[in-house]
Design a protein around this motif. Structure first.
Motif, PDB file in Angstrom:
ATOM      1  N   ALA A 157     -34.574  89.762  37.662  1.00 19.74           N
ATOM      2  CA  ALA A 157     -34.017  88.693  36.831  1.00 19.74           C
ATOM      3  C   ALA A 157     -33.787  89.139  35.387  1.00 19.74           C
ATOM      4  O   ALA A 157     -34.553  89.916  34.837  1.00 19.74           O
ATOM      5  N   ASP A 158     -32.727  88.612  34.787  1.00 18.86           N
ATOM      6  CA  ASP A 158     -32.498  88.779  33.345  1.00 18.86           C
ATOM      7  C   ASP A 158     -33.294  87.756  32.544  1.00 18.86           C
ATOM      8  O   ASP A 158     -33.660  87.986  31.406  1.00 18.86           O
ATOM      9  N   ILE A 159     -33.521  86.618  33.154  1.00 19.03           N
ATOM     10  CA  ILE A 159     -34.281  85.536  32.534  1.00 19.03           C
ATOM     11  C   ILE A 159     -34.968  84.780  33.660  1.00 19.03           C
ATOM     12  O   ILE A 159     -34.455  84.734  34.781  1.00 19.03           O
ATOM     13  N   VAL A 160     -36.124  84.211  33.368  1.00 23.38           N
ATOM     14  CA  VAL A 160     -36.923  83.547  34.394  1.00 23.38           C
ATOM     15  C   VAL A 160     -37.122  82.090  34.009  1.00 23.38           C
ATOM     16  O   VAL A 160     -37.417  81.789  32.851  1.00 23.38           O
ATOM     17  N   VAL A 161     -36.960  81.198  34.978  1.00 24.55           N
ATOM     18  CA  VAL A 161     -37.262  79.787  34.773  1.00 24.55           C
ATOM     19  C   VAL A 161     -38.457  79.424  35.636  1.00 24.55           C
ATOM     20  O   VAL A 161     -38.403  79.585  36.864  1.00 24.55           O
TER      21      VAL A 161
ATOM     22  N   GLY B  48     -47.050  85.521  33.740  1.00 29.77           N
ATOM     23  CA  GLY B  48     -47.745  86.612  33.060  1.00 29.77           C
ATOM     24  C   GLY B  48     -47.012  87.934  33.219  1.00 29.77           C
ATOM     25  O   GLY B  48     -46.830  88.689  32.259  1.00 29.77           O
ATOM     26  N   PHE B  49     -46.563  88.176  34.442  1.00 27.94           N
ATOM     27  CA  PHE B  49     -45.862  89.431  34.684  1.00 27.94           C
ATOM     28  C   PHE B  49     -44.523  89.467  33.948  1.00 27.94           C
ATOM     29  O   PHE B  49     -44.140  90.492  33.372  1.00 27.94           O
ATOM     30  N   ALA B  50     -43.815  88.351  33.935  1.00 28.37           N
ATOM     31  CA  ALA B  50     -42.520  88.307  33.240  1.00 28.37           C
ATOM     32  C   ALA B  50     -42.695  88.568  31.746  1.00 28.37           C
ATOM     33  O   ALA B  50     -41.923  89.329  31.140  1.00 28.37           O
ATOM     34  N   LEU B  51     -43.700  87.950  31.147  1.00 27.57           N
ATOM     35  CA  LEU B  51     -43.928  88.146  29.713  1.00 27.57           C
ATOM     36  C   LEU B  51     -44.335  89.595  29.430  1.00 27.57           C
ATOM     37  O   LEU B  51     -43.933  90.185  28.436  1.00 27.57           O
ATOM     38  N   ARG B  52     -45.118  90.151  30.334  1.00 28.53           N
ATOM     39  CA  ARG B  52     -45.499  91.561  30.185  1.00 28.53           C
ATOM     40  C   ARG B  52     -44.259  92.468  30.241  1.00 28.53           C
ATOM     41  O   ARG B  52     -44.197  93.488  29.558  1.00 28.53           O
ATOM     42  N   MET B  53     -43.283  92.089  31.036  1.00 26.74           N
ATOM     43  CA  MET B  53     -42.051  92.867  31.171  1.00 26.74           C
ATOM     44  C   MET B  53     -41.035  92.513  30.087  1.00 26.74           C
ATOM     45  O   MET B  53     -39.882  92.937  30.148  1.00 26.74           O
ATOM     46  N   ASN B  54     -41.440  91.679  29.128  1.00 25.18           N
ATOM     47  CA  ASN B  54     -40.552  91.254  28.036  1.00 25.18           C
ATOM     48  C   ASN B  54     -39.310  90.517  28.503  1.00 25.18           C
ATOM     49  O   ASN B  54     -38.251  90.606  27.878  1.00 25.18           O
ATOM     50  N   LYS B  55     -39.430  89.781  29.608  1.00 18.04           N
ATOM     51  CA  LYS B  55     -38.322  88.944  30.061  1.00 18.04           C
ATOM     52  C   LYS B  55     -38.460  87.573  29.421  1.00 18.04           C
ATOM     53  O   LYS B  55     -39.582  87.029  29.357  1.00 18.04           O
ATOM     54  N   PRO B  56     -37.365  86.972  28.971  1.00 20.66           N
ATOM     55  CA  PRO B  56     -37.475  85.603  28.474  1.00 20.66           C
ATOM     56  C   PRO B  56     -37.871  84.648  29.609  1.00 20.66           C
ATOM     57  O   PRO B  56     -37.391  84.780  30.735  1.00 20.66           O
ATOM     58  N   VAL B  57     -38.782  83.726  29.287  1.00 21.29           N
ATOM     59  CA  VAL B  57     -39.252  82.753  30.281  1.00 21.29           C
ATOM     60  C   VAL B  57     -39.047  81.348  29.727  1.00 21.29           C
ATOM     61  O   VAL B  57     -39.561  81.028  28.645  1.00 21.29           O
ATOM     62  N   VAL B  58     -38.296  80.535  30.450  1.00 25.69           N
ATOM     63  CA  VAL B  58     -38.145  79.123  30.113  1.00 25.69           C
ATOM     64  C   VAL B  58     -39.059  78.333  31.047  1.00 25.69           C
ATOM     65  O   VAL B  58     -39.051  78.564  32.260  1.00 25.69           O
ATOM     66  N   GLY B  59     -39.855  77.447  30.478  1.00 26.84           N
ATOM     67  CA  GLY B  59     -40.809  76.697  31.289  1.00 26.84           C
ATOM     68  C   GLY B  59     -40.469  75.221  31.359  1.00 26.84           C
ATOM     69  O   GLY B  59     -40.253  74.582  30.329  1.00 26.84           O
TER      70      GLY B  59
END
Lengths: 151, 151, 151, 151
Positions: free
Chosen positions: B95-99, B112-123
């Motif tokens: 993913a380029d961005i994660v929701v 946690g994994f997405a943030l570690r990979m520096n992917k933007p996360v929208v919650g």
């Protein structure tokens, strides 16, 4: 006690104070006669392994890369996965109980996975997540580990 | 817009209200022309995929088991991993961005994994973790996705 | 024909003659309307993907590393695994039938895994392993693929 | 000898004669003081582990499933991967040298992967693949292992 695995999760870089606490927690794990399983690298992992070895414990490192040489020097059994961060799940699956030390995003990811797998998680200076049993001292951390392993 | 992948993470079982929101978020992803990548199962994943298909989008399911048949019926491309939960990391890496929609422990692990990979996360109605950009409505979620994809 | 996945396995470097054959096999897969799934890199994989795209086919690359950019430019859907060679198993599990082109050790490993998973394997200028259906021309390779997919 | 890992690969079911040979090879690995690493299940794996334990060796099982209980009873260190057959690659990556005993497709896949990783492979009653050093007796197998480990 039958053979038990204690998973130690925490960042591969940490400050001296947290490393000292990880070392002491590792010592306690070694004295319990449990096998310490971790990601095998530096920081919290190396400090905890050093503590466990100091007390005659056995340490297992589940390594992310493709070479045994990346392990810290306190690892007895180097498992070379070549799976990068996916090796984190192996640490959790192998452990009977997980101790989270400190607060990186990688540790958060492993906490989430451990709770999903219904593994007990003891937290020391880490994320405040429902389901994690918080310990405020090394002594309390070790008591919680011992209590869980004896159940 | 060049081809982009939006990862949708959320529990494989959810209540009707959250499923409706996931459906609407999926619709928005489809209208953006992005590829929706998820774990391919039910609950939040199926609802988001249904929405994306409704708007002519393309959906990819990264399946945990060993059979294509476990995918929900709104998946266009079934990737069969046989890696159980380790497949979660593939969703994030692709993913380029994660929701993140809703609040299971599996979702926490992926955040946690997405943030570690520096992917933007929208919650959306999920864990309150520093680094996750919180959206309180479907509309706001989609605006945040669109903004990130255009950067 | 219902949607089918044809796995193409072969080395990431190959000579011009084998690349030409891989290109022609890829063309045939594209004409069949099947989805071509491979490791997404160069050599046999890139040539087969180029052929499939030439005929309007869809291509999926299961990438070993952590970045989408390593894919060859004929991949439509890049799946980023970060699992290094362990991603080979995902190619096999996703495919309905596997075509092995050429003879590296990596290809041998994938042939063994495909046969263990009871997937049909068509071999073109590859290892002579019991269970692999050998084809001596591109035409024969494509006929064997078409026959298997229609069963 | 510095600590060394010998990987034993072979089918989880085998006939009595092959199990006896695997047992004897395991005994030799134990006498060498090497750590035996395998998939942790039955057949060739259990027989080799029993032999290693008989001689005071240490055994590591890289398990495919999600529970420690699937290990054979001669495993000292159970690594629980939850990765199904993808765990095979971990055995190969962890080993300094690999011994292939018997001839299933799973073993073929592991031989291919080991050769690709440039690991020495000794073969006993297994696939005839260029690069595998063939041994025709248990004695010869053990001599080849000892020779490789001392290099």
């Amino acid at each position: 006690m039958a053979k038990k695995f204690v998973g130690v999760i925490g960042a591969s870089e940490c400050d001296v104070t947290l490393a000292q606490r990880a070392y002491e927690i590792g010592q306690g794990i070694g004295r319990l006669g449990a096998i310490l399983v971790c990601g095998g690298l530096g920081g919290v992992m190396a400090a905890a392994c050093q503590g466990a070895k100091q007390e005659g414990g056995l340490t297992v490192g589940i390594l992310p890369g493709t070479q045994r040489g990346e392990a810290n020097r306190f690892i007895d059994i180097e498992i070379v996965t070549g799976l990068l961060e996916a090796r984190n799940l192996i640490i959790i699956r192998t452990a009977d109980i997980v101790v989270a030390i400190g607060g990186s995003y990688g540790t958060l990811s492993e906490i989430g996975f451990a709770l999903r797998m219904n593994k007990p998680v003891v937290g020391f200076e880490t994320w405040d997540i429902p389901g994690v049993v918080k310990a405020s001292t090394v002594q309390e951390t070790l008591e919680l580990i011992a209590k869980n392993l004896s159940e």
